[in-house]
Design a protein around this motif. Structure first.
Motif, PDB file in Angstrom:
ATOM      1  N   THR A  78       3.104   6.311   7.612  1.00  0.00           N
ATOM      2  CA  THR A  78       2.089   7.253   7.016  1.00  0.00           C
ATOM      3  C   THR A  78       0.935   6.145   6.769  1.00  0.00           C
ATOM      4  OG1 THR A  78       3.386   8.845   6.174  1.00  0.00           O
ATOM      5  CG2 THR A  78       1.039   8.794   5.457  1.00  0.00           C
ATOM      6  N   VAL A  79       1.101   5.032   6.004  1.00  0.00           N
ATOM      7  CA  VAL A  79      -0.019   4.098   5.941  1.00  0.00           C
ATOM      8  C   VAL A  79      -0.553   3.608   7.260  1.00  0.00           C
ATOM      9  CG1 VAL A  79      -0.600   2.006   4.736  1.00  0.00           C
ATOM     10  CG2 VAL A  79       0.876   3.315   3.716  1.00  0.00           C
ATOM     11  N   SER A  80       0.296   3.118   8.202  1.00  0.00           N
ATOM     12  CA  SER A  80      -0.037   2.790   9.495  1.00  0.00           C
ATOM     13  C   SER A  80      -0.890   3.973  10.189  1.00  0.00           C
ATOM     14  CB  SER A  80       1.162   2.427  10.153  1.00  0.00           C
ATOM     15  OG  SER A  80       0.824   2.360  11.474  1.00  0.00           O
ATOM     16  N   ARG A  81      -0.492   5.016  10.043  1.00  0.00           N
ATOM     17  CA  ARG A  81      -1.382   6.223  10.899  1.00  0.00           C
ATOM     18  C   ARG A  81      -2.651   6.247  10.332  1.00  0.00           C
ATOM     19  NH1 ARG A  81       3.523   8.786  11.689  1.00  0.00           N
ATOM     20  NH2 ARG A  81       3.374  10.249   9.773  1.00  0.00           N
ATOM     21  N   VAL A  82      -2.689   6.134   8.932  1.00  0.00           N
ATOM     22  CA  VAL A  82      -3.994   6.257   8.357  1.00  0.00           C
ATOM     23  C   VAL A  82      -4.970   5.042   8.617  1.00  0.00           C
ATOM     24  CG1 VAL A  82      -5.127   6.300   6.011  1.00  0.00           C
ATOM     25  CG2 VAL A  82      -3.297   7.670   6.156  1.00  0.00           C
ATOM     26  N   ILE A  83      -4.362   4.044   8.602  1.00  0.00           N
ATOM     27  CA  ILE A  83      -4.990   2.694   8.753  1.00  0.00           C
ATOM     28  C   ILE A  83      -5.555   2.592  10.283  1.00  0.00           C
ATOM     29  CG2 ILE A  83      -4.928   0.081   9.229  1.00  0.00           C
ATOM     30  CD1 ILE A  83      -4.777   1.244   6.115  1.00  0.00           C
ATOM     31  N   ASN A  84      -4.711   3.116  11.290  1.00  0.00           N
ATOM     32  CA  ASN A  84      -5.051   3.207  12.590  1.00  0.00           C
ATOM     33  C   ASN A  84      -5.885   4.448  12.835  1.00  0.00           C
ATOM     34  OD1 ASN A  84      -3.771   0.602  13.754  1.00  0.00           O
ATOM     35  ND2 ASN A  84      -1.990   1.295  12.957  1.00  0.00           N
ATOM     36  N   ASN A  85      -6.295   5.216  12.169  1.00  0.00           N
ATOM     37  CA  ASN A  85      -7.113   6.143  12.295  1.00  0.00           C
ATOM     38  C   ASN A  85      -6.462   7.347  13.287  1.00  0.00           C
ATOM     39  OD1 ASN A  85      -9.246   7.860  11.617  1.00  0.00           O
ATOM     40  ND2 ASN A  85     -10.910   6.535  12.616  1.00  0.00           N
ATOM     41  N   GLN A  86      -5.109   7.734  12.951  1.00  0.00           N
ATOM     42  CA  GLN A  86      -4.500   8.579  13.876  1.00  0.00           C
ATOM     43  C   GLN A  86      -4.427   9.943  13.338  1.00  0.00           C
ATOM     44  OE1 GLN A  86      -0.904   6.447  15.010  1.00  0.00           O
ATOM     45  NE2 GLN A  86      -1.853   4.904  16.382  1.00  0.00           N
ATOM     46  N   ALA A 124      -6.598  10.024   1.783  1.00  0.00           N
ATOM     47  CA  ALA A 124      -7.343   9.928   0.747  1.00  0.00           C
ATOM     48  C   ALA A 124      -6.683   8.871  -0.334  1.00  0.00           C
ATOM     49  CB  ALA A 124      -8.100  10.912  -0.192  1.00  0.00           C
ATOM     50  N   VAL A 125      -5.411   9.307  -0.605  1.00  0.00           N
ATOM     51  CA  VAL A 125      -4.640   8.459  -1.451  1.00  0.00           C
ATOM     52  C   VAL A 125      -4.202   7.180  -1.021  1.00  0.00           C
ATOM     53  CG1 VAL A 125      -2.234   8.349  -2.390  1.00  0.00           C
ATOM     54  CG2 VAL A 125      -3.351  10.751  -2.323  1.00  0.00           C
ATOM     55  N   VAL A 126      -3.997   7.123   0.489  1.00  0.00           N
ATOM     56  CA  VAL A 126      -3.680   5.822   1.059  1.00  0.00           C
ATOM     57  C   VAL A 126      -4.890   4.857   0.968  1.00  0.00           C
ATOM     58  CG1 VAL A 126      -3.104   4.657   3.105  1.00  0.00           C
ATOM     59  CG2 VAL A 126      -1.813   6.769   2.555  1.00  0.00           C
ATOM     60  N   LEU A 127      -6.144   5.501   1.255  1.00  0.00           N
ATOM     61  CA  LEU A 127      -7.205   4.616   1.260  1.00  0.00           C
ATOM     62  C   LEU A 127      -7.567   3.983  -0.202  1.00  0.00           C
ATOM     63  CD1 LEU A 127      -9.378   6.610   3.739  1.00  0.00           C
ATOM     64  CD2 LEU A 127      -7.967   4.365   4.303  1.00  0.00           C
ATOM     65  N   ALA A 128      -7.246   4.976  -1.225  1.00  0.00           N
ATOM     66  CA  ALA A 128      -7.581   4.501  -2.438  1.00  0.00           C
ATOM     67  C   ALA A 128      -6.656   3.270  -2.928  1.00  0.00           C
ATOM     68  CB  ALA A 128      -7.153   5.783  -3.554  1.00  0.00           C
ATOM     69  N   ALA A 129      -5.312   3.678  -2.481  1.00  0.00           N
ATOM     70  CA  ALA A 129      -4.442   2.588  -2.785  1.00  0.00           C
ATOM     71  C   ALA A 129      -4.853   1.258  -2.241  1.00  0.00           C
ATOM     72  CB  ALA A 129      -2.799   2.895  -2.379  1.00  0.00           C
ATOM     73  N   ALA A 130      -5.324   1.243  -0.865  1.00  0.00           N
ATOM     74  CA  ALA A 130      -5.599  -0.050  -0.079  1.00  0.00           C
ATOM     75  C   ALA A 130      -6.660  -0.585  -0.926  1.00  0.00           C
ATOM     76  CB  ALA A 130      -6.096   0.562   1.492  1.00  0.00           C
ATOM     77  N   ALA A 131      -7.755   0.220  -1.045  1.00  0.00           N
ATOM     78  CA  ALA A 131      -8.778  -0.402  -1.954  1.00  0.00           C
ATOM     79  C   ALA A 131      -8.522  -0.950  -3.248  1.00  0.00           C
ATOM     80  CB  ALA A 131     -10.183   0.694  -2.065  1.00  0.00           C
ATOM     81  N   VAL A 162       0.800  -1.197   0.138  1.00  0.00           N
ATOM     82  CA  VAL A 162       0.238   0.036  -0.149  1.00  0.00           C
ATOM     83  C   VAL A 162       0.866   1.081   0.042  1.00  0.00           C
ATOM     84  CG1 VAL A 162      -1.789   1.284   1.206  1.00  0.00           C
ATOM     85  CG2 VAL A 162      -1.761  -1.039   1.099  1.00  0.00           C
ATOM     86  N   ALA A 163       2.100   1.254   0.849  1.00  0.00           N
ATOM     87  CA  ALA A 163       2.965   2.401   0.792  1.00  0.00           C
ATOM     88  C   ALA A 163       3.576   2.441  -0.548  1.00  0.00           C
ATOM     89  CB  ALA A 163       3.890   1.955   1.993  1.00  0.00           C
ATOM     90  N   GLY A 186       2.649   5.813  -2.696  1.00  0.00           N
ATOM     91  CA  GLY A 186       4.144   6.670  -2.673  1.00  0.00           C
ATOM     92  C   GLY A 186       4.179   7.565  -1.312  1.00  0.00           C
ATOM     93  N   VAL A 187       3.763   6.923  -0.279  1.00  0.00           N
ATOM     94  CA  VAL A 187       4.073   7.406   1.062  1.00  0.00           C
ATOM     95  C   VAL A 187       4.883   6.239   2.002  1.00  0.00           C
ATOM     96  CG1 VAL A 187       2.010   8.633   0.943  1.00  0.00           C
ATOM     97  CG2 VAL A 187       2.031   6.500   2.078  1.00  0.00           C
ATOM     98  N   SER A 188       5.298   6.836   3.223  1.00  0.00           N
ATOM     99  CA  SER A 188       5.977   5.710   4.032  1.00  0.00           C
ATOM    100  C   SER A 188       5.134   4.794   4.677  1.00  0.00           C
ATOM    101  CB  SER A 188       6.654   6.547   5.135  1.00  0.00           C
ATOM    102  OG  SER A 188       5.917   7.096   5.913  1.00  0.00           O
ATOM    103  N   ARG A 189       5.516   3.634   5.191  1.00  0.00           N
ATOM    104  CA  ARG A 189       5.118   2.616   5.971  1.00  0.00           C
ATOM    105  C   ARG A 189       4.116   3.407   7.066  1.00  0.00           C
ATOM    106  NH1 ARG A 189       6.400  -0.636   8.816  1.00  0.00           N
ATOM    107  NH2 ARG A 189       5.434  -2.895   8.648  1.00  0.00           N
TER     108      ARG A 189
END
Lengths: 340, 340
Positions: free
Chosen positions: A23-31, A40-47, A13-14, A18-21
């Protein structure tokens, strides 16, 4: 390269976003500390990748257990009788749950328990630890600091502090505040009831009193008495001090419980508080300081704020943030009531 | 080939990832000298096979973690405010230490906490569990009974009991004892203050009162009121019952705390205890029942004995003894004091 059969990982996903691990972790953990655009970019990549932020899958991939140890090096009785530790356990449980983590409370009073706790932590059953170890002879902090896992200390341990992450009450500053309050009200003949002096916070509070009174070594010996943070201990220490310093006019007690004991001893000795003797305590626990007769002027200690900061630090470390080692003190404030 | 029923081994992961056992071990144990690419391949293989890293890493050295989970499905506040749970935690810590084991206390009040606790237990971070889950809607006992590890329940869970190991207070027999004590002293018009009725022990205690009084469904409705095991809840329930059954002459309260609340309500209503109304409670906690005014006649509950038996059962199971499933009740006794 990752094989196509395996579920997509945080790294995938990272890479895609195009972001760091972290950052993905923070988005996933809703921090916090992530911009809406990045999220939005991270969630789109995850999807796109079909990445499920499912905790079990996540823990498998990240080698996380989802559990954090809360280690208390105190006798079992202290956990239930001392309001500080009750607040610590409640807050830790609550704050970790907010981060989707399970608290595993480990008590380690006796040396052989310390050994078992160290072994448990070393075996990787938890992702990190919040550590409360105030006693001088406790081997655990020295062992724990060598573990390859994030540890945040609540209160300074008896260790060189370099490399450690510590959050503490400002015990020294708080004691100075309390003693200055007595001195500024004309109490030139103060004494102090200390906690057990194998306890780091007790030593720091004694030092705060010493700095403001300017007591030399002999004066420290004659004008302080050691309690054990309990009411009975405070009563005994006060009785001792009344015998040693009959004309005392101010008392700094290093805990609410001990101050309540001191009030009993003063009452029995016929000294009116605050007319004859002013008393200031440390803790300002709502159900103790405010309920005492007279109500206690007290330095406020904030176990809830302390644990919240510890959990935030621990998560920064777990997320791989470059958090510099520190000993951060929570500011001390004084609540004025009738006793001084 | 690996048989599909057996859990995947380190070898399976090594085979799938195309690396050596030693490499898998290094990745699993989070050791250096492994490239991120290799680590990713190993972790992907582990994920594909459903391999649980921590449990397996551990089994390289020993099959035991040395830790036992104590799981309490109660709000954090209950652990500190209810003397029963304080005694449970103290005794468990002490008894496990006697067996060279570390207690890991897990609180699991909310459903999402139950899920995390189940995952933690399933991952093999502990060797067994002592489980306290009295509430009807708690999903944890049903999940836990399917785990391949020894579990001993403290108090009957809301589950079919076949195959389980349970130690419980004799809630039903104790309540019968209490009610018979009232009836034999001529109290023909008794009521009962129950605990929360999603709580198994509360239901059993109500049933004990019902059997002795012979109350039918309508009588149970009119002559019982639900408290929440707290003092305030007991006071509210007593006030309600005085309004519904003005000529009541006996009260069975299902906990000491609720009985103390009932005494307050009776005093306010001008009913003398025991002259006008006799009161019997359940718990017989030394600092509550004996300290009440008047002191409470109470059924003794023995959390210390209960936990000691649970720990003994758990160790029999861990040692591979063929301990038949059972629901063993600790005998109930009555302590007579002034209130009845």
């Amino acid at each position: 390269m990752r094989r196509s059969a395996a579920p997509p990982t945080l790294e995938d996903v990272a890479l895609r976003a195009g972001v760091s691990r972290a950052t993905v972790s923070r988005v996933i953990n809703n921090q916090p500390r992530v911009s809406p655009e990045t999220a939005a970019v991270v969630l789109a990549a995850a999807a796109e990748l079909g990445y499920t932020p499912n905790a079990a899958a996540r823990s498998l991939v990240t080698r996380r257990t989802g559990a954090i140890a809360v280690v208390l090096s105190e006798p079992e009785s202290m956990i239930f009788d001392d309001p500080f530790f009750a607040a610590v356990v409640r807050t830790a449980c609550h704050e970790l749950a907010r981060h989707q983590q399970q608290m595993a409370l480990l008590l380690a009073h006796r040396p052989e328990q310390a050994e078992r706790v160290e072994r448990f932590l070393r075996a990787g059953h938890v992702d990190g630890a919040l550590m409360f170890s105030p006693h001088r002879d406790d081997p655990l902090p020295g062992q724990v600091r060598r573990l390859p896992m994030p540890v945040v200390f609540g209160g300074r341990p008896w260790l060189p502090e370099d490399g450690l992450h510590i959050v503490d009450a400002d015990n020294l500053g708080g004691a100075e505040l309390a003693t200055r309050h007595l001195v500024e009200r004309g109490r030139g003949n103060t004494v102090t009831i200390t906690g057990p002096l194998d306890h780091r916070a007790a030593v720091d509070r004694l030092e705060g009193w010493r700095r403001v009174t300017g007591a030399d070594e002999a004066a420290v010996r004659s004008r302080s008495a050691e309690g054990d943070f309990t009411r009975a201990g405070g009563e005994r220490a006060m009785t001792e001090l009344l015998a040693r310093v009959p004309d005392l006019d101010g008392v700094f007690a290093a805990s609410d419980h001990m101050a309540v004991g001191a009030l009993s001893a003063l009452r029995r000795a016929g000294r009116a508080v605050p007319r004859d003797v002013s008393v200031v305590s440390f803790d300002d626990h709502p159900s103790i300081a405010a309920a005492a007769h007279p109500a206690l002027t007290a330095v406020r200690q904030d176990p809830i704020g302390m644990v919240a900061e510890m959990v935030a630090d621990l998560h920064a470390l777990l997320d791989g943030e470059d958090l510099a080692p520190h000993c951060r003190f929570l500011p001390a404030t004084l609540t004025e009531r009738a006793s001084a």
